[in-house]
Design a protein around this motif. Structure first.
Motif, short mmCIF file in Angstrom:
data_model
loop_
_atom_site.label_atom_id
_atom_site.label_comp_id
_atom_site.label_asym_id
_atom_site.label_seq_id
_atom_site.Cartn_x
_atom_site.Cartn_y
_atom_site.Cartn_z
N GLY A 120 5.94 13.92 -2.41
CA GLY A 120 4.53 14.28 -2.33
C GLY A 120 3.89 14.29 -3.71
O GLY A 120 4.55 14.49 -4.73
N PHE A 121 2.59 14.07 -3.76
CA PHE A 121 1.89 14.00 -5.06
C PHE A 121 1.39 15.37 -5.51
O PHE A 121 1.72 15.83 -6.60
CB PHE A 121 0.72 13.03 -4.96
N CYS A 122 0.59 16.02 -4.67
CA CYS A 122 -0.08 17.27 -5.06
C CYS A 122 0.85 18.44 -4.75
O CYS A 122 1.27 18.62 -3.60
CB CYS A 122 -1.38 17.43 -4.29
N VAL A 123 1.14 19.26 -5.74
CA VAL A 123 2.21 20.25 -5.64
C VAL A 123 1.65 21.66 -5.47
O VAL A 123 0.74 22.07 -6.20
CB VAL A 123 3.12 20.19 -6.89
N GLU A 124 2.23 22.39 -4.54
CA GLU A 124 1.88 23.80 -4.39
C GLU A 124 2.23 24.58 -5.65
O GLU A 124 3.25 24.32 -6.29
CB GLU A 124 2.63 24.41 -3.21
N ASP A 125 1.43 25.58 -5.96
CA ASP A 125 1.67 26.41 -7.15
C ASP A 125 3.05 27.06 -7.12
O ASP A 125 3.68 27.24 -8.15
CB ASP A 125 0.60 27.50 -7.27
N ARG A 126 3.54 27.41 -5.94
CA ARG A 126 4.82 28.12 -5.86
C ARG A 126 5.97 27.23 -6.33
O ARG A 126 6.94 27.71 -6.91
CB ARG A 126 5.07 28.62 -4.44
N TYR A 127 5.86 25.93 -6.10
CA TYR A 127 6.90 25.03 -6.58
C TYR A 127 6.82 24.85 -8.10
O TYR A 127 7.84 24.76 -8.78
CB TYR A 127 6.78 23.66 -5.89
N THR A 129 0.85 -1.20 0.00
CA THR A 129 0.00 0.00 0.00
C THR A 129 0.88 1.24 0.00
O THR A 129 1.95 1.25 0.59
CB THR A 129 -0.91 0.00 1.24
N TRP A 130 0.41 2.27 -0.71
CA TRP A 130 1.09 3.55 -0.60
C TRP A 130 0.14 4.57 -0.01
O TRP A 130 -1.06 4.36 0.04
CB TRP A 130 1.68 3.98 -1.94
N SER A 131 0.69 5.68 0.44
CA SER A 131 -0.08 6.60 1.27
C SER A 131 -0.91 7.61 0.48
O SER A 131 -1.37 8.59 1.04
CB SER A 131 0.84 7.34 2.25
N GLY A 132 -1.11 7.33 -0.80
CA GLY A 132 -2.07 8.12 -1.56
C GLY A 132 -1.53 9.46 -2.03
O GLY A 132 -0.33 9.72 -2.02
N ASP A 133 -2.45 10.33 -2.43
CA ASP A 133 -2.10 11.59 -3.08
C ASP A 133 -1.81 12.66 -2.03
O ASP A 133 -2.52 13.67 -1.91
CB ASP A 133 -3.24 12.03 -4.00
N ILE A 134 -0.74 12.45 -1.28
CA ILE A 134 -0.34 13.38 -0.23
C ILE A 134 0.20 14.67 -0.82
O ILE A 134 0.49 14.76 -2.01
CB ILE A 134 0.72 12.72 0.67
N ALA A 135 0.37 15.66 0.03
CA ALA A 135 0.82 16.98 -0.42
C ALA A 135 2.34 17.09 -0.33
O ALA A 135 3.02 16.28 0.30
CB ALA A 135 0.16 18.07 0.42
N THR A 136 2.85 18.12 -0.98
CA THR A 136 4.30 18.36 -1.04
C THR A 136 4.70 19.42 -0.03
O THR A 136 5.18 20.50 -0.37
CB THR A 136 4.69 18.83 -2.46
N ARG A 137 4.50 19.10 1.22
CA ARG A 137 4.86 20.03 2.28
C ARG A 137 5.74 19.30 3.29
O ARG A 137 5.69 18.07 3.44
CB ARG A 137 3.59 20.52 3.00
N TRP A 138 6.54 20.05 4.04
CA TRP A 138 7.38 19.45 5.06
C TRP A 138 6.54 18.73 6.11
O TRP A 138 6.92 17.66 6.58
CB TRP A 138 8.26 20.52 5.70
N GLU A 139 5.39 19.32 6.47
CA GLU A 139 4.57 18.64 7.48
C GLU A 139 3.99 17.34 6.94
O GLU A 139 3.75 16.40 7.69
CB GLU A 139 3.44 19.56 7.98
N ASP A 140 3.79 17.28 5.62
CA ASP A 140 3.29 16.04 5.03
C ASP A 140 4.38 14.98 4.99
O ASP A 140 4.11 13.79 5.22
CB ASP A 140 2.76 16.31 3.62
N MET A 141 5.60 15.39 4.72
CA MET A 141 6.70 14.44 4.78
C MET A 141 6.82 13.87 6.19
O MET A 141 6.93 12.66 6.38
CB MET A 141 8.01 15.10 4.38
N LYS A 142 6.79 14.73 7.19
CA LYS A 142 6.89 14.25 8.57
C LYS A 142 5.75 13.30 8.91
O LYS A 142 5.96 12.27 9.57
CB LYS A 142 6.89 15.43 9.54
N ALA A 143 4.55 13.63 8.45
CA ALA A 143 3.39 12.79 8.75
C ALA A 143 3.54 11.39 8.17
O ALA A 143 2.95 10.43 8.69
CB ALA A 143 2.11 13.43 8.25
#
Length: 952
Positions: free
Chosen positions: A659-666, A623-637
């Motif tokens: 992370g899967f879903c990328v912030e616009d700034r990146y 299993t993988w953890s799905g479409d997580i976000a590209t944030r430091w807090e998401d990496m830690k989680a």
């Protein structure tokens, strides 16, 4: 009176004489009859002995138990002898060699004791509430166990709130993108509980979260009672700002977001909800924040939720708690910046927990035919997980290539793109085994056809053959989703095997103009066979190596309310989706596993699925953890999420590195770099985030990068001269050099029911400080991994568990256990430490996992304690290991004598090496040794016979 387990016919003859109808002997246990005071009181409690340390508890208010059925327990578990004790006036006891299980004659409460009479776990109460769905009757069930203050709970699958120890916390158990619920917990009190329910469930708290206005008195920013104040400020010209009263903050699904201001452009607007809340009673209130876009929460003028972000279409939950006083008005402020045309925000609350539940172990499920749970006893977490797998199935050994690096993206749009990427890996000499083709390789209007778009993939067979020719493997995304216009949909539909609600409601997806389709009913055995047949007819002949089972929750439609989700994925062939809500991924995995083994029984199956449930490991599924976000807090989680998933008994887990879903700034940072080659601040952070995530990912059970643009191939992250690129290359090479160690752990998951990614409490149970350590873990028996998850950090605090001492992997520096130390964490390196007594085999440099045999192994021995390691090898891609065709070499180090014993070669398999060379590198407190592939040491020519080597 003591009765032993006897032949069934003889037991039947004894029933009247020995039980006085208080209890009945059955072949594997007893049924205790309880006098009811009301129709919802328990009437029968059944104790079944499956093993000396495995007990099945069932209870019902009805006069008879419904016919047994289970989706998670494997058949054929051999029962063991037991005795029944009836001398106690208050209870009846079932006794095994490890346990005494007492059932109260008065109320049916169960008490588990060890062989010395010490209570391990005791039921406090249970409740049955009748429920009827679609003509089927059942019960909503609540079970409460007593829990001492120093108890800890881990497991429950994988969740994203970055919670680790669930003592005093709560988790709602359902399946959704990034959320995988497994109803199994491990306690530090030497037991586990496997809760056998497939419906929506809760742990730690039986009540659902309430909207704010159901709990608090609300006051707007001017002090008027009845609501909070909502301010909507647009960043677009000619759009009027809006201020309005908000009776609640509940915009959490596609239905409730319709209550947001109409025709107001939410994307990048500034939204504020503010006012005061007044609590009705003193106590701790638990909050859950649901968010998409950027959000902060202030309560009582303190920042209680620092900025978090999630993409607009895939919200996340975050939980926090605060003590409040009755009648005291407390300021509340939510700052929300939506990040899409549709976006979600909600804040809900739980009042202080009732005394009967507070600090206890609570389970609640929406719909069951009866109460069912399994008690697993063990003096170590490994023993408890072994018991769990005895119940739910052995974990298969994954093919060796799966232990290597995987490259994926959303998505390779053409045949040339996927082949070009693999060619670049080989050209740059970056090791890789598996490349992945994500969704939409079909023609736009043909989802579920399992056929390639010929314009973009003109020669699928040639594509797969080319991947194989480059010594790669290919995994392909296969959804359980079908557009209604496809032949495959029609074939399912003709048999009544398609969920119909989405078609009836003309639910359109996000592709092109939007197309109508639905998911097949994986609860039907015939449907599962047809699902595999369609894959076999269209994709299997291409010799594709592995299957990616996406959206297996099933996620028919994003962001729906719970009731509509049930409507979209039911009714199932087994009953209502209310009753069978959480196990779709398990059924879907069974379809592929059984299907492939039916046509090619000796080729290892590999599945990757976005959801899971108890028993998933028996289907060779990760299993993988799905479409997580590209944030430091998401990496830690992901650290705590992966560790709890591992403790849930399923050893193979991975995540989207980066992370899967990328912030616009990146995205903007990448685009600016592509235009002018300049690294702005956001892109600089993006590169460091990926470097740190790859460092962590190299020590996950499976090593895999995936995500939206910017692409995750190392050269798309940074040029060769950049520290991010250098770091990714270093850890990918290290992963491959450690393959003898890693593949041994894969073997151990099957033969020893081992867990690869290990919370520290598994190996250091006597050290109470590690019960809550969620950001460090053991990678197998030797490596302690301490990921860096803060931007710009060049050191981090690391706790070194007591009971052993440690060595710095990079320098060999000796560190005493039982202390907290700030250690260096330069950009290119993750803190790695090796425990005393570790033996680590290091293999040759490779570009793919089977490129070279490990005929020369550098064997690191970290002295200071006795140590052992058993090198495991087999044929890598078949099931001959199930027939005993594998090899082992035992290494045993004795600290007192300073001698290493290399045992005689055990076993036999095709291709087993008869001779090899070991280079023994001894590391000690007095003679530190940095890790080095080419380290000098004692060279041993090994011909399969035992050798003893002195290291002192």
């Amino acid at each position: 009176m003591i009765l032993k387990k006897l032949p069934y016919l003889f037991v039947a003859a004894l029933l009247v004489s020995c039980s006085s109808k208080q209890y009945e002997l059955i072949d594997d246990g007893i049924i205790v009859n309880i006098k009811q005071n009301s129709k919802t009181d328990v009437q029968k409690v059944r104790i079944q002995v499956l093993q000396n340390e495995l007990i099945h508890i069932s209870a019902t208010p009805d006069s008879e138990f419904p016919k047994d059925s289970t989706l998670i327990i494997v058949p054929g578990i051999k029962t063991v002898p037991f005795t029944v004790e009836t001398d106690n006036p208050d209870s009846i006891a079932v006794v095994t060699s490890k346990l005494k299980v007492l059932v109260s004659k008065a109320n049916g409460g169960v008490n588990f004791k060890d062989k010395n009479g010490k209570t391990i776990l005791k039921e406090k109460s249970r409740d049955f509430t009748p429920i009827e769905v679609e003509g089927t009757k059942g019960y909503s069930i609540r079970q409460i166990f007593d829990s001492p203050a120093d108890e800890s709970f881990h497991g429950l699958g994988q969740h994203q709130a970055d919670e680790f120890n669930y003592k005093g916390k709560n988790e709602e158990l359902f399946q959704y993108n990034t959320k995988v619920s497994v109803p199994f917990i491990v306690s530090n009190k030497n037991y586990g509980i496997l809760w056998d329910s497939y419906s929506l469930s809760r742990f730690g708290e039986s009540r659902p979260y309430e909207q704010l206005n159901k709990v608090f008195k609300l006051y707007d920013k001017k002090g008027k009672q009845g609501s909070l104040t909502g301010n909507y400020v647009s960043n677009e010209k000619d759009v009027a700002n809006i201020e309005r009263a908000e009776e609640s903050i509940f915009f959490e699904d596609i239905k409730s977001i319709k209550k947001l201001p109409e025709n107001f452009p939410l994307k990048k607007a500034d939204v504020t909800y503010e006012g005061e809340i007044e609590a009705p009673e003193n106590g701790t209130y638990k909050f859950t924040l649901y968010y998409a876009g950027y959000v902060k929460v202030y309560l009582n003028n303190e920042l209680v939720v620092p900025e978090r972000w999630r993409t607009a279409w895939n919200p996340n939950s975050y939980k926090f708690s605060l003590p409040l006083e009755a009648g005291k008005r407390v300021p509340l402020r939510i700052e929300w910046k939506p990040d899409g045309g549709k976006s979600y925000c909600g804040l809900r609350v739980l009042t202080p927990q009732p005394a009967e539940e507070k600090d206890n172990q609570v389970w609640w499920s929406e719909m069951n035919k009866k109460l069912d749970y399994y008690f697993v006893y063990g003096t170590t977490t490994d023993q408890i997980i072994k018991g769990y797998r005895t119940l739910t199935g052995k974990s298969q050994i994954m093919p060796k290539w799966a232990m290597g690096y995987w490259q994926s993206r959303e998505r390779y749009k053409t045949q040339d793109e996927i082949l070009g990427s693999l060619k670049e890996f080989r050209k740059r000499k970056i090791p890789i085994d598996n490349i992945v083709l994500d969704w939409n390789y079909w023609e736009e209007d043909s989802w579920g056809s399992h056929k390639f778009d010929k314009n973009r993939f003109p020669n699928p067979q040639g594509m797969v053959d080319s991947i194989h020719a480059m010594n790669g493997k290919m995994m392909i995304s296969v959804w359980p989703k079908f557009y209604r216009t496809t032949d495959n949909f029609k074939e399912f539909d003709k048999k009544g095997w398609m969920y119909q609600q989405a078609v009836k409601d003309s639910v359109r997806d996000w592709v092109g103009p939007g197309y109508v389709g639905s998911f097949y009913d994986a609860y039907s055995g015939g449907a599962r066979k047809l699902f595999w047949k369609q894959i076999y007819d269209n994709l299997y002949p291409l010799k594709i190596d592995a299957w990616w089972m996406d959206a297996s929750e099933p996620n028919v439609l994003d962001c729906t309310d719970m009731e509509y989700r049930k409507a979209l994925c039911g009714p199932t062939a087994l009953g209502s989706s209310t009753e069978f809500f959480n196990t779709y991924a398990l059924m879907n995995a069974e379809a592929i596993y059984d299907g492939q083994r039916s046509v090619e029984p000796n080729k290892r199956v590999f599945l990757l699925t976005r959801s899971g449930f108890a028993g998933l490991q028996r289907y060779s599924t990760a299993t993988w953890s799905g479409d997580i976000a590209t944030r430091w807090e998401d990496m830690k989680a992901q650290i705590s999420a992966g560790l709890n998933f591992a403790v849930s008994g399923i050893p193979y887990w991975t995540m989207d590195i980066g992370g899967f879903c990328v912030e616009d700034r990146y995205v903007a940072g990448q685009q600016q770099y592509d235009k002018g080659g300049k690294e702005n601040a956001d892109y600089k952070e993006w590169r460091e985030l990926n470097a740190r995530w790859f460092q962590f990912g190299a020590f996950a059970p499976l090593y895999r990068a995936h995500g939206q643009f910017p692409f995750r191939e190392p050269w798309n992250i940074a040029p060769e001269s950049h520290p991010a690129y250098k770091s990714i290359l270093y850890y990918t090479n290290l992963r491959y050099r450690l393959m003898p160690y890693i593949y041994t752990m894969a073997g151990m998951t099957y033969f020893d029911d081992y867990t690869i990614m290990r919370p520290l409490f598994m190996d250091f149970p006597k050290d109470k400080k590690v019960q809550n350590t969620s950001d460090q873990f053991m990678f197998g028996p030797a490596f302690m991994v301490s990921p860096v998850y803060k931007y710009g950090a060049r050191n981090r605090s690391v706790y070194f568990p007591e009971g052993t001492n440690w060595f710095d992997f990079y320098t060999g520096k000796y560190i005493k256990g039982g202390q907290q130390v700030t250690v260096d964490a330069p950009y290119e390196r993750i803190p790695l430490h090796i425990r005393e007594g570790s033996i680590i085999p290091v293999g040759p440099e490779m570009q793919y996992t089977t490129e070279k045999k490990a005929d020369k192994i550098v064997l690191y021995v970290y002295m200071g304690q006795d140590g052992k390691f058993s090198l495991y090898e087999d044929e890598n891609e078949n099931y001959n290991y199930e027939k005993g065709q594998f090899g082992k070499i035992d290494f045993t180090y004795n600290e007192a004598s300073g001698k290493l014993a290399i045992g005689a070669q055990k076993g036999k398999f095709n291709g087993m090496l008869k001779n090899r060379k070991f280079i023994i590198v001894a590391v000690s407190k007095d003679k530190p040794q940095a890790f080095n592939y080419d380290a000098k040491g004692k060279e041993i020519n090994y011909d399969g016979k035992q050798q003893i080597i002195s290291l002192k």
